[in-house]
Design an enzyme around this catalytic site. Structure first.
Site, mmCIF file in Angstrom:
data_model
loop_
_atom_site.group_PDB
_atom_site.id
_atom_site.type_symbol
_atom_site.label_atom_id
_atom_site.label_comp_id
_atom_site.label_asym_id
_atom_site.label_seq_id
_atom_site.Cartn_x
_atom_site.Cartn_y
_atom_site.Cartn_z
ATOM 1 N N GLY A 110 7.218 -3.417 1.895
ATOM 2 C CA GLY A 110 6.250 -3.339 0.666
ATOM 3 C C GLY A 110 5.393 -2.064 0.865
ATOM 4 O O GLY A 110 5.059 -1.576 -0.226
ATOM 5 N N CYS A 111 4.917 -1.699 1.903
ATOM 6 C CA CYS A 111 4.052 -0.524 2.042
ATOM 7 C C CYS A 111 4.975 0.714 1.717
ATOM 8 O O CYS A 111 4.465 1.619 0.813
ATOM 9 C CB CYS A 111 3.769 -0.315 3.313
ATOM 10 S SG CYS A 111 2.371 -1.585 3.741
#
Length: 155
Positions: A46-47
């Site tokens: 996600g990051c």
């Protein structure tokens, strides 16, 4: 639990090391709008998606007068690896003691897979040219978030 920022609040000042260990301060960006985003950990799916989205849209954002800073509790060495591995162009800052995360309301209780845990709350704060909070968004999703910011800011 740290207090969440509201539009009109003075953005908390900070000085943190970047991926190369150089000190970067919010005051370095005075006179420009700055998007400060907080993410849990470098090199996670996600990051990575979020950082790549910011990098892909960096020219558009800077052209509209916005600088972009990403802050996580990672150490500078991990940020450097993240930057190189993903060819990131955004400024990444290390906040291992989580003081800035807490000052911005981006660290505290959150739901993770149905459980309440303490950790980084994925957040984005837009700081105006005078150092005041223009927008404060909490519990944002990594995917599609940058597109939403661009739309909301009218860029």
């Amino acid at each position: 639990m740290s207090e969440r920022l509201e539009p009109g609040d003075v953005a908390p000042a900070f000085t943190l090391p970047d991926a190369d260990g150089n000190e970067v301060s919010l005051s370095d960006h005075a006179g420009r709008k700055t998007i400060v985003y907080f993410y849990p950990a470098a090199l996670t799916p996600g990051c990575t998606k979020q950082a790549c989205d910011f990098t892909d849209n960096l020219a558009l954002l800077t052209g509209a007068g916005y600088d972009v800073i990403g802050i996580s509790p990672d150490k500078p060495e991990k940020l450097a690896k993240f930057r190189e591995q993903e060819d990131l162009k955004v400024t990444l800052l290390a906040d291992p003691d989580k003081k800035v995360l807490q000052a911005y309301g981006a660290f505290g209780e959150k739901k993770l897979y149905g459980k309440t845990v303490t950790g980084v709350i994925r957040s984005t704060v837009v700081v105006d040219e005078d150092g005041k909070v223009e927008r404060a968004l909490y519990n944002v999703k990594a995917t599609g978030h940058v597109a939403k910011i661009i739309k909301d800011l009218g860029i």
